[in-house]
Design a protein around this motif. Sequence first.
Motif, PDB file in Angstrom:
ATOM      1  N   GLN A   1      10.022  23.026  12.578  1.00 54.28           N
ATOM      2  CA  GLN A   1       9.583  23.227  11.408  1.00 54.28           C
ATOM      3  C   GLN A   1       8.487  24.298  11.678  1.00 54.28           C
ATOM      4  O   GLN A   1       8.291  24.087  12.642  1.00 54.28           O
ATOM      5  CB  GLN A   1       8.826  22.190  10.452  1.00 54.28           C
TER       6      GLN A   1
ATOM      7  N   ASN B   1      10.423  28.875   7.022  1.00 54.90           N
ATOM      8  CA  ASN B   1      10.773  27.017   6.745  1.00 54.90           C
ATOM      9  C   ASN B   1      10.607  26.533   8.282  1.00 54.90           C
ATOM     10  O   ASN B   1      10.111  25.843   8.661  1.00 54.90           O
ATOM     11  CB  ASN B   1      11.021  26.503   5.150  1.00 54.90           C
ATOM     12  N   SER B   2      11.358  26.933   9.058  1.00 57.36           N
ATOM     13  CA  SER B   2      11.953  26.193  10.164  1.00 57.36           C
ATOM     14  C   SER B   2      12.941  27.384  10.648  1.00 57.36           C
ATOM     15  O   SER B   2      13.821  29.027  10.230  1.00 57.36           O
ATOM     16  CB  SER B   2      12.620  24.942   9.678  1.00 57.36           C
TER      17      SER B   2
END
Length: 245
Positions: free
Chosen positions: A111, A175-176
């Motif tokens: 993340q 986001n990741s």
Amino acid sequence: WNRVRDLSPQGAGSFLFNYSAAALPPPGREEEEMSGNKEEYEQSQLYRIRHSTAHVMAEAVLEKFPTGRVAIGPPIEDGFYYDFDLPRTLTPEDLAEIEERMKQLISQKEQFVREEISAEEAKKLFANQPFKLELIEGLEHGGLDDDGNPTDEVVPITIYKSGRFTDLCRGPHVNSTADINPKAIKLLNVAGAYWRGDEKRPMLQRIYGTAWETKEQLDEYLWKMEEARKRDHRKLGKELDLFSQ
């Protein structure tokens, strides 16, 4: 304009010139179109992918060179770059190794975590990173953003964490790392770039790369780059032949 030296074997130390935000665009409608396109790009998922890929690259480089010092790593029109102060000159083999490690890091699906911190906290966190400390000073006193560019905005001091790497960065990021396609990234070349574009400041090693959403997009981009290189080569050949007559 930022003056950078091509450190790749093909470049043989020649100087390149890259457009920077400090250069003024042509006035009128074209300026508006450039501004609109830039804003649209900066809000796109592709922009986030490239910014995040630069972050992953920095992590891979520091794994290989733990004493390395990092400067800035922004997305650019067709990819990204990151500037480093490293103990030795990078080789093509280094780039291949770094790219492979990047793909491994991406596969870990880490993340990207944003955190806003104080100037004092930032200085402690980046105590061994002099370029980051200089950027923190600019943010603390105002007038500069996290890349050291002049700004009228009040820019908070933010960091992003992913895996074992923490960077001074305002983002945005994906986001990741799961949002980065490891088959659609490529490290392209290394150039020397003066810190803050000042020839009196240290020359850093700038790694250029590109990232796309799909492998097909990457392949098309690399093909276009190769075709452009061939055209330039043929044009140069004709010019040299003309001058030799």
